[in-house]
Design a protein around this motif. Structure first.
Motif, short mmCIF file in Angstrom:
data_model
loop_
_atom_site.label_atom_id
_atom_site.label_comp_id
_atom_site.label_asym_id
_atom_site.label_seq_id
_atom_site.Cartn_x
_atom_site.Cartn_y
_atom_site.Cartn_z
N GLU A 85 0.82 -1.20 0.00
CA GLU A 85 0.00 0.00 0.00
C GLU A 85 0.86 1.26 0.00
O GLU A 85 0.59 2.22 -0.73
N ALA A 86 1.91 1.26 0.81
CA ALA A 86 2.81 2.42 0.88
C ALA A 86 3.59 2.58 -0.42
O ALA A 86 3.84 3.71 -0.86
N LEU A 87 3.96 1.46 -1.04
CA LEU A 87 4.69 1.53 -2.30
C LEU A 87 3.79 2.10 -3.40
O LEU A 87 4.25 2.87 -4.25
N ARG A 88 2.53 1.75 -3.37
CA ARG A 88 1.58 2.29 -4.34
C ARG A 88 1.45 3.81 -4.17
O ARG A 88 1.38 4.55 -5.15
N ALA A 89 1.43 4.27 -2.92
CA ALA A 89 1.36 5.71 -2.67
C ALA A 89 2.63 6.40 -3.14
O ALA A 89 2.58 7.52 -3.67
N PHE A 90 3.79 5.73 -2.98
CA PHE A 90 5.06 6.30 -3.45
C PHE A 90 5.07 6.49 -4.96
O PHE A 90 5.64 7.45 -5.47
N ARG A 91 4.41 5.58 -5.68
CA ARG A 91 4.41 5.65 -7.14
C ARG A 91 3.74 6.93 -7.65
O ARG A 91 3.98 7.32 -8.79
N ARG A 92 2.97 7.59 -6.81
CA ARG A 92 2.42 8.88 -7.21
C ARG A 92 3.52 9.94 -7.24
O ARG A 92 3.48 10.87 -8.05
N ASP A 93 4.51 9.81 -6.37
CA ASP A 93 5.58 10.80 -6.28
C ASP A 93 6.70 10.57 -7.28
O ASP A 93 7.50 11.47 -7.54
N ALA A 94 6.80 9.37 -7.82
CA ALA A 94 7.89 9.04 -8.74
C ALA A 94 7.35 8.28 -9.93
O ALA A 94 6.69 7.24 -9.77
N GLN A 95 7.62 8.79 -11.13
CA GLN A 95 7.13 8.19 -12.37
C GLN A 95 8.30 7.95 -13.32
O GLN A 95 9.41 8.41 -13.09
N ILE A 96 8.02 7.22 -14.41
CA ILE A 96 9.06 6.91 -15.39
C ILE A 96 8.53 7.13 -16.80
O ILE A 96 7.35 6.86 -17.08
N ILE A 176 10.74 12.32 -11.85
CA ILE A 176 10.46 11.56 -13.08
C ILE A 176 11.78 10.99 -13.59
O ILE A 176 12.77 11.70 -13.73
N ILE A 177 11.78 9.68 -13.85
CA ILE A 177 12.94 9.03 -14.45
C ILE A 177 12.72 8.97 -15.95
O ILE A 177 11.73 8.40 -16.42
N CYS A 178 13.62 9.59 -16.69
CA CYS A 178 13.54 9.62 -18.15
C CYS A 178 14.54 8.62 -18.70
O CYS A 178 15.74 8.90 -18.74
#
Length: 370
Positions: A85-96, A176-178
């Motif tokens: 659940e916490a990892l899913r919330a983190f995915r809002r802060d970091a994208q690729i 964002i990871i490009c």
């Protein structure tokens, strides 16, 4: 400035061979002890040859794959300790943003569905406002709202990458990871996407990890650069300092390959010779010593540490202080200096002057065809 992302001692080895009983007998050491930090609103570029581990690092940072060792901390939180659940919330802060815009978008979904999916997944926008938000995202990346009803196959490569960028921005991330976001695009389209990324960074205060093998592109967008070779970082510095005075022999060879935007300008390229090591069985000591003209006995037995000076310029080389100054390697007038002749003789080859176009500064325009 407090670091947004802290990566320490990251390690990832992939099983390459197994015995008949299923035991691992060989590993590819894709990432082997990588450490770096990324500050909010800044861009760190990971550069190096294909296969050096750049893309693997980017996936480890987001926990798309799990590391064998090391830690990744985002805003002080250890990502390795997060539950689902916490990892899913983190995915809002970091994208690729992935390399291939043709493979990263679902061909069976319209642009509207692609951009609505993350909004619904994180419950960011009420259903009644999602259409409006999709139109805002399309305008933000220079596309017209009417494109929302189309499918990915109806767009050019540059337009698809803009859609991928819009999808990453939908959840309002901080990082964002490009991952090679412009390598599959034409040169003219690359400049538009690069300028779009820089403009979005300024407006939204985004942090980027920019993965690329193209140093001309990196020079255009990065604040700080980390040079990777065979799973390790061999040099890291502010972009301006690294391009002006690279210290590691591998960094100098990479920089010498950047095309010069002057057809008649003389440019000397350092052509690396010697045995190219395999990540299956990297050599002892410095992993670059099999191709380095300055290698000594210590390089073949002792792994150099990545040591920084007072300016934050860090190099993993036993002989950094003994190398000729960068100014004598690539003179500003484009000619050949005695030091350069000596260095190129050690590498074993002198390449002809490169011809090419540098990255231009064309600004993306709303509704543009790319």
């Amino acid at each position: 400035m407090t670091a947004l992302l802290e990566v320490e001692g990251l390690v990832k080895h992939f099983v390459a061979e197994r015995s008949v009983f299923g035991w691992a007998t060989a590993h590819v050491k894709a990432v082997d002890g990588v450490s770096f930090t990324v500050e909010a609103g800044r861009t760190l570029a990971l550069v190096g040859e294909s296969g050096c581990g750049k893309s693997t690092v980017s996936r480890l940072v987001l926990r798309l794959i799990e590391p064998d060792a090391g830690s990744v901390r985002f805003e002080g939180r250890d990502l390795g300790a997060l539950d689902a659940e916490a990892l899913r919330a983190f995915r809002r802060d970091a994208q690729i943003i992935f390399q291939d815009p043709y493979a990263s978008l679902n061909p069976r979904m319209t642009v509207s569905q692609i951009l609505t999916e993350p909004l619904a997944l994180h419950d960011l926008v009420p259903p009644a406002r999602r259409r409006e938000r999709v139109e805002e995202l399309l305008r933000l990346v220079g596309l017209e709202p009417r494109f929302a009803r189309r499918y990915p196959h109806e767009f050019s490569g540059g337009q698809r990458q803009r859609i991928a960028i819009a999808r990453a921005l939908a959840v309002e991330p901080k990082l964002i990871i490009c991952d090679e976001p412009v390598s599959a695009l034409d040169v003219s389209i690359r400049s538009q996407i690069l300028n779009l990324l820089r403009d979005l960074q300024e407006r939204l205060k985004l942090a980027y990890i920019f993965v690329s093998h193209d140093l001309a592109v990196v020079k255009h967008i990065a604040d700080r650069v980390a040079v990777m070779n065979l799973g390790t970082i061999v040099e890291t510095a502010d972009a301006e300092a690294l391009f002006a005075a690279p210290r590691h022999p591998y960094s100098r060879a990479l920089l010498s390959a950047i095309p010069v935007p002057k057809p008649r300008a003389k440019r000397s390229r350092i052509v690396l010779e010697g045995e190219l090591p395999s990540a299956l069985n990297p050599p002892a000591g410095c992993r670059f010593h099999t191709r380095c003209p300055y290698a000594i006995a210590r390089c073949r037995s002792e792994d150099p540490q990545l040591l920084a000076d007072a300016t934050g310029h860090a190099t993993a080389c036993h002989r950094t202080a003994e190398l000729p100054p960068p100014d004598s390697i690539v003179p500003s007038d484009g000619g050949f200096s005695p030091a350069l002749e000596k260095l190129l003789a050690a590498f074993g080859s002198v390449a002809e002057g490169a011809r090419g176009a540098g990255v231009d500064t064309v600004r993306p325009m709303p509704g543009a065809g790319a």
